[in-house]
Enzyme design. Structure first.
Site, PDB file in Angstrom:
ATOM      1  N   ASP A 150      -6.723 -16.309 -39.209  1.00 14.77           N
ATOM      2  CA  ASP A 150      -6.955 -16.989 -40.598  1.00 14.77           C
ATOM      3  C   ASP A 150      -7.380 -15.845 -41.705  1.00 14.77           C
ATOM      4  O   ASP A 150      -7.295 -14.624 -41.037  1.00 14.77           O
ATOM      5  CB  ASP A 150      -7.631 -18.166 -40.899  1.00 14.77           C
ATOM      6  CG  ASP A 150      -6.913 -19.239 -41.808  1.00 14.77           C
ATOM      7  OD1 ASP A 150      -7.270 -18.821 -42.972  1.00 14.77           O
ATOM      8  OD2 ASP A 150      -6.669 -20.198 -41.621  1.00 14.77           O
ATOM      9  N   HIS A 170     -10.019 -19.784 -47.216  1.00 15.15           N
ATOM     10  CA  HIS A 170      -8.999 -20.483 -46.405  1.00 15.15           C
ATOM     11  C   HIS A 170      -9.585 -20.955 -45.105  1.00 15.15           C
ATOM     12  O   HIS A 170      -9.417 -21.903 -44.341  1.00 15.15           O
ATOM     13  CB  HIS A 170      -7.696 -19.972 -46.625  1.00 15.15           C
ATOM     14  CG  HIS A 170      -6.518 -20.969 -45.986  1.00 15.15           C
ATOM     15  ND1 HIS A 170      -6.382 -20.845 -44.526  1.00 15.15           N
ATOM     16  CD2 HIS A 170      -5.803 -21.795 -46.600  1.00 15.15           C
ATOM     17  CE1 HIS A 170      -5.200 -21.941 -44.492  1.00 15.15           C
ATOM     18  NE2 HIS A 170      -4.873 -22.253 -45.566  1.00 15.15           N
ATOM     19  N   SER A 172      -2.725 -27.096 -43.773  1.00 16.82           N
ATOM     20  CA  SER A 172      -3.569 -26.029 -43.284  1.00 16.82           C
ATOM     21  C   SER A 172      -4.994 -26.717 -42.685  1.00 16.82           C
ATOM     22  O   SER A 172      -5.640 -26.288 -42.049  1.00 16.82           O
ATOM     23  CB  SER A 172      -3.954 -24.974 -44.145  1.00 16.82           C
ATOM     24  OG  SER A 172      -3.031 -24.104 -44.312  1.00 16.82           O
TER      25      SER A 172
END
Length: 351
Positions: free
Chosen positions: A44, A77, A285
């Site tokens: 990620d 994220h 996600s």
């Protein structure tokens, strides 16, 4: 909210309805919470290595961005994803004691597929038990370069599976979800006439592809779907009045871990949350890492019961057999085998 399994009636955990759903109000914690014998690779944007809810479970961080050694999560994220798996502080993840490793593949907002592929291979070589891919890219089946990338993805994932590593992928998040199982229709949705589209890695074999559901157990409006989807998992949205009236309901959104060095939103601050926690609309996600955490718990529980690790296919079967129907019933196009239920799947081991 029934939290009899644990004492977590605090200002953070009261918002974690999505974790409550997949753990059956934390009842799964009574069976298995994980340990560092089982490891999840998070490929990620990096991770906040100093986040109080994550740092004790973080065992390593690596960058796959050429020329950059920075491990900082400038997007937030990867830190969000990590919290869904193994946060253990003000909020708790699906597997609050499982080990996580960060493999950074984002340079700002850019993510090169080659970096992702290299990270998958490295994670397999690092003997990771689960790889989480809360990312994706659209490619053309009629483009020579894209086909080469497709083959590279297939080989990397097949290699990971040969090392008995479970690979979990998000189905993809758009303003309006698309059917990723139909290459012709997908290309049309993307505005590419006379083309055939594919979503990588979520459309590939040997991957557990995860769609996202909302608080009402319906497919989230932004979630890609299709017959490639293996299982669904809750991630949230703005609530039932958003589409028609643009009225957001905070109780339908997801509270996630967020880098402590990035600015805090006014919303989170006004509720009295510390820096390092944010409310978001959701996204596939956020759905996928819950499944990755569940897979890690199943591997550990199985190993403790039988003295050896289960195969990738055995882990998939346990996930699917424990899943529950969505609001639209058992629609495989939306939910795959159903919505993740960690407690159900853990109870299947030994039966």
């Amino acid at each position: 909210m029934n939290n009899k399994a644990i004492e977590l009636n605090n200002q953070y955990e009261v918002w974690r309805w999505d974790i409550d759903k997949v753990t059956n109000n934390r009842e799964s914690y009574k069976i298995q919470q994980g340990n560092h014998k089982v490891k999840v690779a998070i490929i990620d944007s990096g991770i906040d290595q100093n986040h109080p809810d994550l740092k004790d479970n973080l065992i390593s961080s690596k960058s796959f961005v050429p020329g950059s050694k920075s491990l900082e999560d400038s997007l937030g994220h990867g830190t969000m994803v990590a919290g869904e798996i193994s946060a253990n502080g003000n909020v708790k993840g699906v597997a609050p004691k499982i080990a996580i490793a960060s493999y950074k593949v984002f340079d700002g907002n850019d993510c090169n597929s080659i970096w992702v592929i290299n990270a998958i291979i490295q994670a397999a070589n690092d003997n990771m038990d689960v790889i989480n891919l809360s990312l994706g890219t659209y490619k053309s089946l009629l483009n020579k370069n894209d086909l080469a990338m497709l083959l590279a993805y297939k080989r990397a994932i097949a290699y990971a599976q040969s090392k008995n590593c479970v690979v979990v992928s998000a189905s993809g998040t758009e303003s309006k979800g698309m059917d990723i199982s139909n290459p012709f229709n997908l290309a049309q949705e993307l505005g590419h006439e006379k083309d055939l589209g594919i979503y990588l890695p979520g459309c590939l074999p040997n991957v557990i592809t995860v769609s996202a559901t909302n608080k009402d157990d319906k497919l989230a409006s932004y979630s890609n779907y299709g017959y490639n989807v293996g299982i669904a998992s809750p991630a949230g949205d703005y609530g039932p009045n958003w589409t028609t009236q643009k009225i957001a309901n905070l109780k339908y959104m997801a509270l996630v871990t967020y880098p402590t060095n990035l600015p805090q939103s006014q919303l989170s601050s006004s509720i009295g949350l510390k820096q390092g926690y944010e409310f978001i609309e959701g996204g596939t996600s956020i759905a996928a890492p819950k499944v990755s955490a569940a897979a890690a718990l199943l591997i550990l529980e199985y190993n403790e019961k039988y003295g050896f690790k289960p195969s990738v296919l055995e882990v998939e079967k346990l996930l699917y057999d424990g899943a529950t129907p969505g609001a639209e019933g058992s629609n495989p196009l939306y939910y795959g085998k159903g919505i993740l239920n960690v407690e159900n799947s853990l109870k299947l081991i030994g039966k």
